[in-house]
Design an enzyme around this catalytic site. Sequence first.
Site, PDB file in Angstrom:
ATOM      1  N   GLY A  70       0.810  -1.214   0.000  1.00 48.16           N
ATOM      2  CA  GLY A  70       0.000   0.000   0.000  1.00 48.16           C
ATOM      3  C   GLY A  70       0.845   1.266   0.000  1.00 48.16           C
ATOM      4  N   THR A  71       1.921   1.259   0.759  1.00 41.60           N
ATOM      5  CA  THR A  71       2.758   2.460   0.866  1.00 41.60           C
ATOM      6  C   THR A  71       3.307   2.843  -0.504  1.00 41.60           C
ATOM      7  OG1 THR A  71       3.338   1.880   3.128  1.00 41.60           O
ATOM      8  CG2 THR A  71       4.806   3.427   2.004  1.00 41.60           C
ATOM      9  N   ASN A 150      -7.975   3.950   9.101  1.00 42.13           N
ATOM     10  CA  ASN A 150      -7.501   2.738   9.769  1.00 42.13           C
ATOM     11  C   ASN A 150      -7.543   2.836  11.287  1.00 42.13           C
ATOM     12  OD1 ASN A 150      -5.384   4.624   8.791  1.00 42.13           O
ATOM     13  ND2 ASN A 150      -4.074   3.432  10.163  1.00 42.13           N
ATOM     14  N   GLN A 178      -7.658  -0.194   3.541  1.00 43.61           N
ATOM     15  CA  GLN A 178      -8.453  -0.860   4.585  1.00 43.61           C
ATOM     16  C   GLN A 178      -9.788  -1.388   4.058  1.00 43.61           C
ATOM     17  OE1 GLN A 178      -7.768  -1.671   7.742  1.00 43.61           O
ATOM     18  NE2 GLN A 178      -5.762  -0.688   7.878  1.00 43.61           N
ATOM     19  N   SER A 198      -3.304  -3.370  -0.428  1.00 41.80           N
ATOM     20  CA  SER A 198      -2.276  -4.111   0.308  1.00 41.80           C
ATOM     21  C   SER A 198      -2.837  -5.468   0.718  1.00 41.80           C
ATOM     22  CB  SER A 198      -1.881  -3.305   1.541  1.00 41.80           C
ATOM     23  OG  SER A 198      -0.944  -4.023   2.286  1.00 41.80           O
ATOM     24  N   ALA A 199      -2.189  -6.549   0.271  1.00 40.27           N
ATOM     25  CA  ALA A 199      -2.754  -7.892   0.479  1.00 40.27           C
ATOM     26  C   ALA A 199      -2.823  -8.301   1.948  1.00 40.27           C
ATOM     27  CB  ALA A 199      -1.927  -8.926  -0.301  1.00 40.27           C
ATOM     28  N   THR A 236      12.109  -7.402 -10.805  1.00 39.42           N
ATOM     29  CA  THR A 236      11.561  -8.750 -10.989  1.00 39.42           C
ATOM     30  C   THR A 236      10.361  -8.943 -10.056  1.00 39.42           C
ATOM     31  OG1 THR A 236      13.734  -9.536 -11.575  1.00 39.42           O
ATOM     32  CG2 THR A 236      12.133 -11.221 -10.938  1.00 39.42           C
ATOM     33  N   CYS A 327      -0.738  10.770  23.128  1.00 43.80           N
ATOM     34  CA  CYS A 327       0.324  11.204  24.034  1.00 43.80           C
ATOM     35  C   CYS A 327       1.594  11.499  23.249  1.00 43.80           C
ATOM     36  CB  CYS A 327       0.585  10.078  25.040  1.00 43.80           C
ATOM     37  SG  CYS A 327       2.264   9.928  25.576  1.00 43.80           S
TER      38      CYS A 327
HETATM   39  C1  LIG Z   1      -4.830   3.099   5.399  1.00 42.85           C
HETATM   40  C2  LIG Z   1      -3.489   2.488   5.122  1.00 42.85           C
HETATM   41  N1  LIG Z   1      -2.765   2.923   4.078  1.00 42.85           N
HETATM   42  C3  LIG Z   1      -1.573   2.401   3.768  1.00 42.85           C
HETATM   43  C4  LIG Z   1      -1.021   1.392   4.518  1.00 42.85           C
HETATM   44  C5  LIG Z   1       0.316   0.836   4.140  1.00 42.85           C
HETATM   45  O1  LIG Z   1       0.220  -0.409   3.518  1.00 42.85           O
HETATM   46  P1  LIG Z   1       1.499  -1.391   3.455  1.00 42.85           P
HETATM   47  O2  LIG Z   1       1.684  -1.915   4.841  1.00 42.85           O
HETATM   48  O3  LIG Z   1       1.116  -2.460   2.488  1.00 42.85           O
HETATM   49  O4  LIG Z   1       2.641  -0.583   2.964  1.00 42.85           O
HETATM   50  C6  LIG Z   1      -1.745   0.890   5.623  1.00 42.85           C
HETATM   51  C7  LIG Z   1      -1.178  -0.191   6.464  1.00 42.85           C
HETATM   52  O5  LIG Z   1      -0.690   0.011   7.532  1.00 42.85           O
HETATM   53  C8  LIG Z   1      -3.005   1.462   5.934  1.00 42.85           C
HETATM   54  O6  LIG Z   1      -3.722   1.035   6.968  1.00 42.85           O
END
Ligand SMILES: Cc1ncc(COP(=O)(O)O)c(C=O)c1O
Length: 379
Positions: A70-71, A150, A178, A198-199, A236, A327
């Site tokens: 996802g990142t 999230n 999510q 993100s799987a 790859t 915090c």
């Molecule tokens: C809303 C959201 N975006 C992006 C990510 C990042 O995904 P990944 O862990 O596959 O890089 C996450 C996971 O923590 C997430 O909850």
Amino acid sequence: MRVYLDNAATTQIAPQVIDVMLTVIKDNFGNPSSTHFFGRNAKALIENARRSVAKHMNCLSSEIIFTSGGTEADNMAIHAAVNNLGVKRIITSSIEHHAVGHTIESLTKENLVESVFVKIDSKGHVNLNHLEELLQENIPTLVSLMHANNEIATLLPLKKVAQLCRKYKAYFHSDTVQTIGHYPIDLQDLDIDFIACSAHKFHGPKGIGFIYVNKKTKISPFVCGGAQERGLRGGTENIVGIVGLAKAMELAYKDLEEHQNHVQALKSHMMDELKILFPSVLFHGETETSKSLYTVLNVCFPKTEKGGMLLFTLDLKGVAVSGGSACTSGANKGSHVLEGIGADITRPNARFSFSHYTTKEEIDYTLKQIKSVFDVNIR
Ligand SMILES: Cc1ncc(COP(=O)(O)O)c(C=O)c1O
């Protein structure tokens, strides 16, 4: 007893997914770019997986680009908007995941783009009137807003925002990390430029995901290298991960309604019981079923001395949950999301997140442990 209630952080891999991944590890080591038999076999696995994903998302195979997760998908969308699409301004919110927030912050610091935060309310809902006001300014814009938060579960009305973006000719990216595998996504119906997947959030492996890039949105590679992924992502391919992702997605959508009903019932049960235990309990973000991600419940407990030890004590009792405390002491920088919605950060809080593997017995065990942390009788 060990209870895993941190499924928004990651989920356990489904046994059926492990099985297909093991087969690929054993039998398909070829490089998909090789033209011989071993390469062609590996390539076929990837393209079958891509077709299967595209079918579930109702888009073209060529619109799915596998990434490391996802990142990377979020980074790729935002960088592409600035580098390839002439975007001068990004409209986003203060409660995005860091994969989005930090990417925009870094591009803004480099003076490559201007960023503007749309107003959100105390539950994390985007103020659509404010969004429309911002969109009326005639600046080449990317809107980047997540589908479900999230930490606090609040859902974005994705289609409405997509329509607004189209009306004002802005590009639209949504972090759907999510929600993919947890809600149906129909990309024909939803006119959007980019979404991220993100799987490991739906019982697939870590380190694999994809970006959807609308065929009308022309971009250059973010990771330069070979011609993999139709020239848009060099390197790859992670064949084992890609096959695992496709299998996890197939399983997620096969029994989607059953999973949704099961998990929503657990969430409602936990909310009801907590309200009985602590009449002053609050829930951060949205809890109304139609506007709230059913896998996440962020609980704001009454303020007591013992409450500060909540996560630690639950961990000792075998219950794994996440903290969202705002915090700012020490290394723990707290939650920018809770801060963003102006939550009462003096009260202890915990994010409970569920999966279809979670049982009612596990929720009841967790409630019992929570009760013991607070010594009950707290009103
Ligand atoms: C809303 C959201 N975006 C992006 C990510 C990042 O995904 P990944 O862990 O596959 O890089 C996450 C996971 O923590 C997430 O909850």
